[in-house]
Design a protein around this motif. Structure first.
Motif, mmCIF file in Angstrom:
data_model
loop_
_atom_site.group_PDB
_atom_site.id
_atom_site.type_symbol
_atom_site.label_atom_id
_atom_site.label_comp_id
_atom_site.label_asym_id
_atom_site.label_seq_id
_atom_site.Cartn_x
_atom_site.Cartn_y
_atom_site.Cartn_z
ATOM 1 N N SER B 261 0.823 -1.211 0.000
ATOM 2 C CA SER B 261 0.000 0.000 0.000
ATOM 3 C C SER B 261 0.856 1.259 0.000
ATOM 4 O O SER B 261 0.387 2.332 -0.352
ATOM 5 C CB SER B 261 -0.918 -0.004 1.219
ATOM 6 O OG SER B 261 -0.167 -0.220 2.388
ATOM 7 N N SER B 307 -8.157 4.204 -2.319
ATOM 8 C CA SER B 307 -8.427 2.771 -2.224
ATOM 9 C C SER B 307 -9.672 2.491 -3.041
ATOM 10 O O SER B 307 -10.653 3.194 -2.903
ATOM 11 C CB SER B 307 -8.670 2.384 -0.767
ATOM 12 O OG SER B 307 -9.169 1.079 -0.668
ATOM 13 N N LYS B 322 -7.081 -1.155 0.199
ATOM 14 C CA LYS B 322 -5.931 -0.759 1.002
ATOM 15 C C LYS B 322 -5.570 -1.829 2.029
ATOM 16 O O LYS B 322 -4.401 -2.176 2.186
ATOM 17 C CB LYS B 322 -6.251 0.556 1.700
ATOM 18 C CG LYS B 322 -5.035 1.253 2.208
ATOM 19 C CD LYS B 322 -5.337 2.675 2.589
ATOM 20 C CE LYS B 322 -4.137 3.270 3.286
ATOM 21 N NZ LYS B 322 -4.491 4.114 4.397
#
Lengths: 464, 335
Positions: B261, B307, B322
């Motif tokens: 991420s 996300s 995410k």
């Protein structure tokens, strides 16, 4: 050398000796082998398509361009469907209703009793003809357009763009697609949830799909918006206000979809399995034959057949209710009077509730049934032509108010799925429980919301 | 005359509603009663098994405390369980019979398998898993428990690291070392987190400690123990840290690895590992999509809200949320 029991025991023993990550190692070795094979067999040269794909992706997932493209495409699809369906529906209705007249004439010539002629042609056949003529054209336009976008590879990008919203309510971005499909037909929308491969998110999408008004409900919403909400405005302004009212109803539907998704994911579906995956396939040239096949056979014909199988018995029931007489009116009228007090509680009336009960198989025949009850006719009839005539019938004779119209729009949006959709939910989930849940939560919401609106309007002195 | 028929009809309906087998109110009540009894017996059996494992005596007092049952009711329960041959009591001490132990182990097995299911497949937050499993463990038949085990792929530990008893009732004894006794600056793998008392467990979760994580103790004072996993550092009171059990670990996580991420857009990386705490459906899906260690991955697109993001793996574009990307450890390619 050993018996089965010993082998099982040995397996149990060996299982415990396996390292915890042996599944990972298994997948890893499979992929390694696949990679080795592709490297030997597949040769790639410089890739211009890849660059084009990336360029399109940047465009359709950009913060502003992505949203614009999505809204534009949605508008175009709906506009094409609604305006195109109008033309086809009228033509189809003329043909099918013409056949009804021919059939009636034939039966009369053969000397059949009046009730048989009525039951067959004004009951069963009329319901079938009505459902087909109203349902078939919009689906035949909407589904090919939708399948075209799907085949193009555009729809997964919509799911990607919209996922942030669905993430918050515990749902899957692909639900945006099944909701769009629900605008065409909720039964097709429920089938479309197969693209969601996570059990919990799929159930959420199935149970909330009905909050998107389908093609069968749009004509009702448009008629009510034109005759009531936009009444008193002239010309282009009236059209604009009517359109806004319909859009507002759709947005309320989206709101309830999200709210119900959030509630379901935190209560009833808390313990269901869940995982998010979304693949964004490369763009490709659509295959028109496949589009026609998928949209007509898999979607349109499938839904139509299922709807016809539930519409025929409903036609019979509707005709019987309209033609069995008790006292001075039909049985339908008597039941409507009995339900009236209950209906008033929700700002509706008895006839509307009865119409929704007996028109359960398809939303398309709710208004014709309602008109039949109101005019005390023996068969389903169309709403009168023109805003003035509709207002004269509903306000002048039946005592409707703006509250009745608005609550009917809300009820139409939120009420239980039609029989076709309930049947589809049962088939897709293979569970009578989930089919029942879909009815309870929608009907509960519809009654709760209309009751609150009616009570609020009455307390504020806006309606009687 | 008509009134009489109505009275009879109503009587008939009320009678049916009360007495119908399975769906009648009376049958429902009996079902509920037997379910309540099962829940009490099973909770009592678990308490006795627990005490046995801790090497402590179980008594009517400890039982009434554990089940929060008045003493009188606890004594009645003990009597009923004795009559069924599940326990024996000798002067204020309660012991499981072999039959009782078998049942108790089965409840523990159901509980731990359910915890695994809820944590992995339903992705329920770890802090809620115990209570939910506590509720559901009394509703499963042994066949359902076995089916659940097969469906989960015969897991060996629950999400807190406790061993799951086998079908034959065998509980593997596994001893980790309390973190408080572990040498300084030596990599250790977290094998068990004690999930009771719930408050201490929640502190561990809040500090980000997970089963399977590789940690090192970098400082130990009488007031606090400081540990790190290379990215995060946390300080825990010794009483809390004692609830963490560890075992020797292989190599610690490479220093330059980051969660996927945090990989910048348009940057290439190589997948190092999937978080061991990520199990079940999500892990299987990720592996099936080809996100195996050693694979090249590139962050390609991002929605305006951060996300999900889309990554290119093995020539396809895959969107991950995410929380999924956080569980994938990658090593950014050097430029």
């Amino acid at each position: 050398m050993t018996n089965a029991q010993e082998i099982l025991q040995r397996a149990e023993q060996l299982r415990r000796e396996l390292p915890e990550g042996f599944r990972d190692a298994l997948v890893q070795s499979l992929y390694a082998e696949a990679q080795r094979l592709t490297q030997r067999a597949v040769h790639t040269r410089g890739d211009r398509r890849y660059d084009l794909d990336q360029w399109i992706d940047r465009l359709v997932t950009g913060p502003i361009t992505g949203l614009l493209i999505m809204l534009l495409l949605l508008t175009v699809v709906i506009w094409l469907t609604v305006s195109g369906a109008n033309v086809f529906s009228d033509a189809l209705a003329q043909v099918l209703f013409g056949i009804r007249d021919l059939g009636r004439a034939l039966f009369q010539q053969l000397g059949m009793p009046w009730w048989l002629t009525g039951f067959v042609w004004d009951g069963v056949y009329l319901a079938l003809a009505w459902v087909v003529s109203v349902m078939f054209p919009p689906m035949a336009i909407f589904f090919p357009l939708f399948t075209f976008l799907e085949d193009l590879g555009y729809l997964p990008r919509v799911a990607f763009n919209m996922d942030w919203l669905f993430q918050r309510v515990g749902a899957h971005g692909k639900q945006a697609l099944t909701m769009a499909m629900g605008l065409g037909c909720n039964a097709a929308g429920v089938v479309a949830t197969r693209i969601i491969d996570s059990p919990r998110e799929r159930l959420i999408a199935i149970l909330t799909n009905n909050f998107m008004p389908c093609n069968g409900r749009f004509p009702t919403l448009i008629m009510l918006a034109t005759a009531f909400v936009a009444a008193g405005f002239g010309g282009a302004l009236a059209a604009f206000i009517a359109a806004s009212a319909v859009v507002a109803v759709v947005l309320i539907g989206v709101g309830f979809t999200l709210l119900m998704s959030w509630l379901l994911s935190r209560t009833l579906l808390r313990g269901e399995a869940s995982a998010f995956t979304l693949e964004l396939p490369p763009y490709r040239r659509p295959n028109f034959l496949r589009i026609l096949y998928t949209s007509f056979i898999d979607r349109t014909i499938f839904v139509l057949l299922r709807a016809m199988s539930t519409a025929a018995p409903a036609g019979a029931v509707i005709w019987l209710l309209g033609n069995i007489h008790v006292g001075e009116g039909s049985l339908a009228l008597a039941i409507a009077r009995g339900l009236d007090g209950f209906g008033r509680l929700f700002g509706l009336d008895g006839a509307i509730l009865l119409a929704y009960i007996i028109a359960l198989p398809a939303n398309e025949i709710v208004v014709p049934t309602l008109m039949m009850i109101y005019t005390n006719a023996g068969a389903m009839v169309e709403a009168p032509e023109g805003v003035e005539a509709i207002r004269a019938l509903l306000i002048g004779q039946q005592g409707w108010t703006l509250l009745t119209a608005i609550n009917l729009m809300l009820f139409s949006l939120l009420h239980n799925p039609c029989a076709t959709t309930i049947l589809t939910i049962y088939k897709e989930t293979r569970s009578a429980f989930w089919a029942a849940v879909s009815v309870v939560i929608t009907l509960g919401t519809a009654f709760l919301v209309t009751f609150l609106v009616a009570t609020a309007a009455r307390l504020l002195g806006l309606a009687a | 005359m008509a009134e009489l028929w109505f009275v009879l009809l109503i009587l008939l309906l009320v009678g049916l509603g009360l007495l119908l087998p399975r769906v009648g109110l009376f049958a429902r009540y009996r079902l509920w009663r037997s379910w309540r009894e099962r829940e009490r017996i099973e909770d009592a059996l678990k308490h006795l098994l627990n005490r046995e494992h801790q090497g402590r005596r179980a008594s009517p007092e400890s039982l009434s405390g554990a089940l929060s049952l008045p003493r009188g009711q606890a004594l009645q329960l003990i009597e009923r369980m004795e009559a069924r041959g599940l326990i024996e009591s000798h002067d204020e001490q309660l012991r499981l019979t072999s039959e009782g132990r078998e049942w108790a182990v089965n409840v523990v097995r159901a509980h731990r398998l359910l915890e695994r299911y809820l944590a992995d497949e339903a992705r329920m937050p770890l802090a809620q898993v115990h209570d939910e499993a506590q509720r559901r463990e009394h509703l499963l038949t042994p066949e359902q428990v076995n089916a659940l085990e097969a469906e989960l792929g015969y897991p060996q530990h629950d999400p807190h690291g406790d061993p799951i008893p086998s079908r034959e009732g065998h509980i593997p004894r596994e001893q980790g070392t309390p973190l408080t006794d572990w040498p300084l600056n030596t990599p250790a793998r977290v094998v068990h987190l004690e999930d009771e008392p719930a408050l201490a467990y929640q502190q561990l979760l809040a500090a980000g400690v997970k089963v399977g994580q590789v940690v090192q103790v970098i400082e130990r004072t009488p007031q606090a123990i400081t540990l790190t996993d290379g990215t995060l550092t946390c300080r825990l009171a010794p009483a809390i840290a004692a609830n963490i059990s560890v075992a020797p670990a292989g190599a610690p996580k490479p220093a330059d690895a980051v969660p996927l991420s945090r990989l910048p857009l348009h940057q290439d990386a190589v997948i190092v590992a999937l978080d061991p705490a990520l199990q079940g459906l999500t892990r299987r899906r990720l592996l099936d999509l080809g996100l195996t260690p050693g694979t090249l991955i590139r962050a390609e697109m991002q929605t305006p809200f951060g996300s999900p993001r889309a990554y290119r793996v093995r020539g396809t574009l895959i969107a991950l949320r995410k929380h999924q990307a956080e569980a994938i450890l990658v090593k950014p390619a050097t430029l």
